[in-house]
Scaffold this motif. Structure first.
Motif, PDB file in Angstrom:
ATOM      1  N   SER A  28       0.795  -1.228   0.000  1.00 56.10           N
ATOM      2  CA  SER A  28       0.000   0.000   0.000  1.00 56.10           C
ATOM      3  C   SER A  28       0.829   1.280   0.000  1.00 56.10           C
ATOM      4  O   SER A  28       0.435   2.273  -0.594  1.00 56.10           O
ATOM      5  CB  SER A  28      -0.946   0.012   1.192  1.00 56.10           C
ATOM      6  N   ALA A  66      -3.216   4.779   3.043  1.00 54.52           N
ATOM      7  CA  ALA A  66      -4.633   4.728   3.413  1.00 54.52           C
ATOM      8  C   ALA A  66      -5.526   4.778   2.180  1.00 54.52           C
ATOM      9  O   ALA A  66      -6.507   4.027   2.090  1.00 54.52           O
ATOM     10  CB  ALA A  66      -4.966   5.882   4.363  1.00 54.52           C
ATOM     11  N   ARG A  70      -8.000   1.710   0.976  1.00 55.69           N
ATOM     12  CA  ARG A  70      -9.424   1.945   0.704  1.00 55.69           C
ATOM     13  C   ARG A  70      -9.777   1.477  -0.706  1.00 55.69           C
ATOM     14  O   ARG A  70     -10.769   0.760  -0.906  1.00 55.69           O
ATOM     15  CB  ARG A  70      -9.767   3.420   0.858  1.00 55.69           C
ATOM     16  N   ASN A  71      -8.947   1.851  -1.682  1.00 51.77           N
ATOM     17  CA  ASN A  71      -9.213   1.476  -3.073  1.00 51.77           C
ATOM     18  C   ASN A  71      -9.164  -0.040  -3.271  1.00 51.77           C
ATOM     19  O   ASN A  71      -9.978  -0.604  -3.995  1.00 51.77           O
ATOM     20  CB  ASN A  71      -8.234   2.170  -4.014  1.00 51.77           C
ATOM     21  N   MET A  74     -12.291  -1.609  -1.840  1.00 53.07           N
ATOM     22  CA  MET A  74     -13.434  -1.390  -2.726  1.00 53.07           C
ATOM     23  C   MET A  74     -13.334  -2.312  -3.938  1.00 53.07           C
ATOM     24  O   MET A  74     -14.347  -2.841  -4.419  1.00 53.07           O
ATOM     25  CB  MET A  74     -13.499   0.078  -3.143  1.00 53.07           C
TER      26      MET A  74
END
Length: 79
Positions: A28, A66, A70-71, A74
């Motif tokens: 990430s 972050a 999140r991506n 999703m």
């Protein structure tokens, strides 16, 4: 940690929601959240900010991570 995630999953299911876990090896902080470029230099924890050599975006390590988490979450829900 296991008890916490179990409790969180239970509470989310009560509300009709779903707990999504991103792989702990997901890079990430190494991926530019704008263009997707992977910067191996950011493996070093001392690197707190970096500029993407591909698109020029300036990143704060934690904020960028972050956004990427999140991506990815999703993406996993849709997949």
């Amino acid at each position: 940690w296991g008890m916490f995630t179990g409790f969180l999953k239970y509470k989310l299911e009560e509300q009709g929601k779903k707990l999504v876990k991103v792989d702990k090896f997901f890079a990430s902080s190494q991926i530019c959240s704008v263009c997707g470029y992977r910067n191996a230099e950011t493996r070093k924890l001392a690197v707190r900010e970096w500029d993407c050599p591909q698109c020029g975006t300036h990143h704060d390590r934690d904020v960028n991570a972050a956004v990427n988490i999140r991506n990815e979450g999703m993406r996993l829900v849709v997949a």
